[in-house]
Design a protein around this motif. Structure first.
Motif, PDB file in Angstrom:
ATOM      1  N   SER A   1       0.833  -1.197   0.000  1.00  0.00           N
ATOM      2  CA  SER A   1       0.000   0.000   0.000  1.00  0.00           C
ATOM      3  C   SER A   1       0.870   1.251   0.000  1.00  0.00           C
ATOM      4  O   SER A   1       1.906   1.299   0.671  1.00  0.00           O
ATOM      5  N   LEU A   2       0.443   2.258  -0.740  1.00  0.00           N
ATOM      6  CA  LEU A   2       1.177   3.526  -0.774  1.00  0.00           C
ATOM      7  C   LEU A   2       0.656   4.511   0.269  1.00  0.00           C
ATOM      8  O   LEU A   2       1.189   5.610   0.405  1.00  0.00           O
ATOM      9  N   ASP A   3      -0.389   4.129   1.007  1.00  0.00           N
ATOM     10  CA  ASP A   3      -0.924   4.944   2.100  1.00  0.00           C
ATOM     11  C   ASP A   3      -1.199   6.379   1.645  1.00  0.00           C
ATOM     12  O   ASP A   3      -0.596   7.342   2.155  1.00  0.00           O
ATOM     13  N   PRO A   4      -2.127   6.579   0.693  1.00  0.00           N
ATOM     14  CA  PRO A   4      -2.359   7.921   0.146  1.00  0.00           C
ATOM     15  C   PRO A   4      -2.841   8.934   1.190  1.00  0.00           C
ATOM     16  O   PRO A   4      -2.457  10.111   1.137  1.00  0.00           O
ATOM     17  N   VAL A   5      -3.668   8.496   2.149  1.00  0.00           N
ATOM     18  CA  VAL A   5      -4.136   9.425   3.189  1.00  0.00           C
ATOM     19  C   VAL A   5      -2.960   9.887   4.047  1.00  0.00           C
ATOM     20  O   VAL A   5      -2.833  11.071   4.382  1.00  0.00           O
ATOM     21  N   GLY A   6      -2.082   8.949   4.393  1.00  0.00           N
ATOM     22  CA  GLY A   6      -0.896   9.300   5.166  1.00  0.00           C
ATOM     23  C   GLY A   6       0.005  10.265   4.414  1.00  0.00           C
ATOM     24  O   GLY A   6       0.577  11.196   5.003  1.00  0.00           O
ATOM     25  N   VAL A   7       0.131  10.055   3.099  1.00  0.00           N
ATOM     26  CA  VAL A   7       0.959  10.946   2.273  1.00  0.00           C
ATOM     27  C   VAL A   7       0.412  12.372   2.313  1.00  0.00           C
ATOM     28  O   VAL A   7       1.160  13.346   2.499  1.00  0.00           O
ATOM     29  N   VAL A   8      -0.910  12.520   2.167  1.00  0.00           N
ATOM     30  CA  VAL A   8      -1.529  13.853   2.162  1.00  0.00           C
ATOM     31  C   VAL A   8      -1.369  14.523   3.524  1.00  0.00           C
ATOM     32  O   VAL A   8      -1.008  15.712   3.621  1.00  0.00           O
ATOM     33  N   LEU A   9      -1.638  13.776   4.605  1.00  0.00           N
ATOM     34  CA  LEU A   9      -1.532  14.350   5.950  1.00  0.00           C
ATOM     35  C   LEU A   9      -0.100  14.777   6.267  1.00  0.00           C
ATOM     36  O   LEU A   9       0.135  15.890   6.754  1.00  0.00           O
ATOM     37  N   PHE A  10       0.853  13.890   5.990  1.00  0.00           N
ATOM     38  CA  PHE A  10       2.250  14.204   6.307  1.00  0.00           C
ATOM     39  C   PHE A  10       2.772  15.325   5.419  1.00  0.00           C
ATOM     40  O   PHE A  10       3.453  16.243   5.893  1.00  0.00           O
TER      41      PHE A  10
ATOM     42  N   TRP B   1      -3.933   8.044  12.255  1.00  0.00           N
ATOM     43  CA  TRP B   1      -4.264   7.355  11.007  1.00  0.00           C
ATOM     44  C   TRP B   1      -3.300   6.200  10.754  1.00  0.00           C
ATOM     45  O   TRP B   1      -3.735   5.100  10.354  1.00  0.00           O
ATOM     46  N   GLU B   2      -2.007   6.423  10.959  1.00  0.00           N
ATOM     47  CA  GLU B   2      -1.025   5.372  10.718  1.00  0.00           C
ATOM     48  C   GLU B   2      -1.285   4.160  11.612  1.00  0.00           C
ATOM     49  O   GLU B   2      -1.128   3.017  11.182  1.00  0.00           O
ATOM     50  N   ARG B   3      -1.658   4.411  12.861  1.00  0.00           N
ATOM     51  CA  ARG B   3      -1.972   3.296  13.764  1.00  0.00           C
ATOM     52  C   ARG B   3      -3.204   2.524  13.282  1.00  0.00           C
ATOM     53  O   ARG B   3      -3.232   1.293  13.313  1.00  0.00           O
ATOM     54  N   ARG B   4      -4.206   3.256  12.823  1.00  0.00           N
ATOM     55  CA  ARG B   4      -5.410   2.610  12.306  1.00  0.00           C
ATOM     56  C   ARG B   4      -5.089   1.813  11.045  1.00  0.00           C
ATOM     57  O   ARG B   4      -5.580   0.694  10.868  1.00  0.00           O
ATOM     58  N   TRP B   5      -4.280   2.368  10.166  1.00  0.00           N
ATOM     59  CA  TRP B   5      -3.904   1.706   8.909  1.00  0.00           C
ATOM     60  C   TRP B   5      -3.085   0.447   9.196  1.00  0.00           C
ATOM     61  O   TRP B   5      -3.248  -0.569   8.524  1.00  0.00           O
ATOM     62  N   THR B   6      -2.211   0.538  10.214  1.00  0.00           N
ATOM     63  CA  THR B   6      -1.422  -0.635  10.612  1.00  0.00           C
ATOM     64  C   THR B   6      -2.325  -1.728  11.159  1.00  0.00           C
ATOM     65  O   THR B   6      -2.123  -2.924  10.885  1.00  0.00           O
ATOM     66  N   ALA B   7      -3.331  -1.346  11.960  1.00  0.00           N
ATOM     67  CA  ALA B   7      -4.258  -2.320  12.548  1.00  0.00           C
ATOM     68  C   ALA B   7      -5.027  -3.085  11.478  1.00  0.00           C
ATOM     69  O   ALA B   7      -5.467  -4.215  11.703  1.00  0.00           O
TER      70      ALA B   7
END
Length: 448
Positions: free
Chosen positions: A179-188, A229-235
């Protein structure tokens, strides 16, 4: 190539302003646009290399950087140049984390240290030699073509690099797509934008108090949301933009602090020294660039040696380097008010000493910071290291430049006093980095 464009453009700004008829606020974004895009793209670029193919991302980054360099050189208006600089920064942000990722994956033990040593040599020389190369190109091309050559010089380098990278960089084996984690990319990315924005905007006419610091508070809230968000995505069992387990790797966290604080002081040294020599003493850009050459020579020499010695001496090597830089800067602060005549030449021994110390910091610190990091996360880990260094540079330059120009105004143009005053801040950054290096040295000694 990417690091040269951080410092090389500063020397060309007066001729860019004259050639394109740009005001101070507009021309400032020629610098700021590159810094913002570069800093924001580093971590997502590293993650993209980890999740897909480092070789492919590297090639796309070089192509983007080369094409945007051509667009910068051909720009007809200030905003065309600023827009091309943003794209150029994005290309640089794709390139840089792949380098540390390749080194982390392809080398082990002493070989990795030597590889990072060459990487550190490149960082030190590129940053220090930028004003010299920029001054030389402006001198050769004159007011009309000099600043364009500053960008066009990247074209033959970029083309050669594409050919060599396509031939020599290894193709990574294709595994399951991550996964490229698009939400994480935008937030960070948004958080980094808000942190960097008040730091990079404003020049000599903008004091620290006049900058929009409230954006940093918004950035802090976004970073909290990003962590949640990262913790939720990891879960959910998905791969995240940043591996939050990195905060549990003490060597990585302390190395991150050392790199951030060192670059906060390291980058600003060249800018205030160039201003002192050019505006205070009337040096030409070329003469000011030559005056900083001893630092580049010292840094290149010791970085190559440091890469070979880091496996043997570890964090002690970085502590020695930071202590040496501190001593050299204190020496410059002490002697500048008492010098006359060929000041640039008389500062050469101390700048050489600072370079010798600096070369023992950059590459050994990268090696030691990543030595306990999983190679599969090397791109993201290296990208975060580079991002921290860029943010550190922006913080250092913003604070030191604002203090420098405020001191010039309050002392009716005493540039020597302004240099000494702002050097105190750069020394403080280096000393704080030294403290963090000592903490890691003690921690490693206890584990051994």
């Amino acid at each position: 190539m990417t690091l040269l464009d951080v410092s090389i453009v500063n020397v060309a700004l007066p001729s860019i302003s004259e050639g394109l008829g740009a005001g101070n606020s507009t021309i400032q974004w020629v610098v700021a646009g590159y810094a913002l895009a570069f800093g924001i793209a580093l971590v997502p670029g590293g993650r993209l290399g980890d999740a897909r193919s480092r070789r492919t991302v590297f090639l796309w980054g070089v192509a983007l950087f080369t094409l945007s360099s051509a667009a910068c050189g051909a720009a007809q208006t200030p905003w065309m140049l600023a827009a091309a600089r943003v794209v150029q920064g994005l290309g640089g942000g794709l390139i840089t984390p792949q380098v540390s990722g390749f080194i982390q994956n392809l080398f082990r033990g002493p070989e990795r240290g030597r590889a990072f040593g060459l990487f550190g040599t490149t960082i030190g020389v590129s940053t220090a030699i930028g004003p010299l190369l920029g001054g030389l190109l402006v001198h050769l091309g004159g007011d009309e073509w000099g600043w364009r050559l500053v960008f066009y010089v990247n074209l033959p380098i970029g083309i050669a690099l594409l050919v060599l990278a396509a031939r020599y960089l290894p193709r990574t084996e294709k595994g399951p797509k991550q996964s490229l984690d698009p939400v994480g990319v935008v937030l960070f990315g948004t958080a980094m934008l808000l942190v960097l924005l008040p730091l990079v905007q404003g020049g000599q006419d903008s004091s620290l108090a006049q900058r929009p610091w409230w954006l940093v508070g918004v950035a802090a809230l976004l970073l909290v949301v990003f962590v949640l968000w990262e913790r939720r995505w990891t879960a959910r069992g998905r791969e995240t933009l940043l591996d939050l387990s990195l905060v549990r790797v003490r060597s990585y966290v302390l190395g991150l602090g050392v790199g951030t604080l060192y670059f906060a002081g390291f980058t600003s040294i060249f800018i205030i020294l160039t201003l002192f020599l050019q505006e205070g003493l009337g040096y030409t850009p070329l003469e000011a660039g030559f005056s900083q050459l001893p630092f580049a020579v010292g840094s290149a020499t010791s970085a190559w040696i440091g890469g070979r010695l880091v496996e043997r001496f570890g964090r002690a090597l970085v502590v020695l380097g930071l202590a040496t830089v501190t001593v050299a800067l204190v020496g410059i602060d002490v002697v500048v008010p008492h010098l006359d005549g060929s000041i640039g030449l008389k500062l050469a021994p101390l700048l050489l000493l600072a370079g010798l110390g600096g070369g023992l910091v950059i590459s050994p610190n990268i090696t030691l910071s990543l030595d306990e990091v999983d190679p599969a996360r090397a791109g993201a880990g290296g990208g975060l290291l580079q991002t921290a260094q860029r943010v550190g540079s922006a913080i250092g330059v913003a604070i030191v430049l604002a203090l420098f120009f405020e001191r010039v105004r309050s002392t009716d143009g005493d540039f020597a006093d302004a240099l000494s005053y702002s050097l105190h801040v750069t020394i403080a950054f280096i000393v704080f980095a030294l403290v963090m290096g000592v903490l890691d040295l003690v921690r490693r000694a206890r584990h051994d």
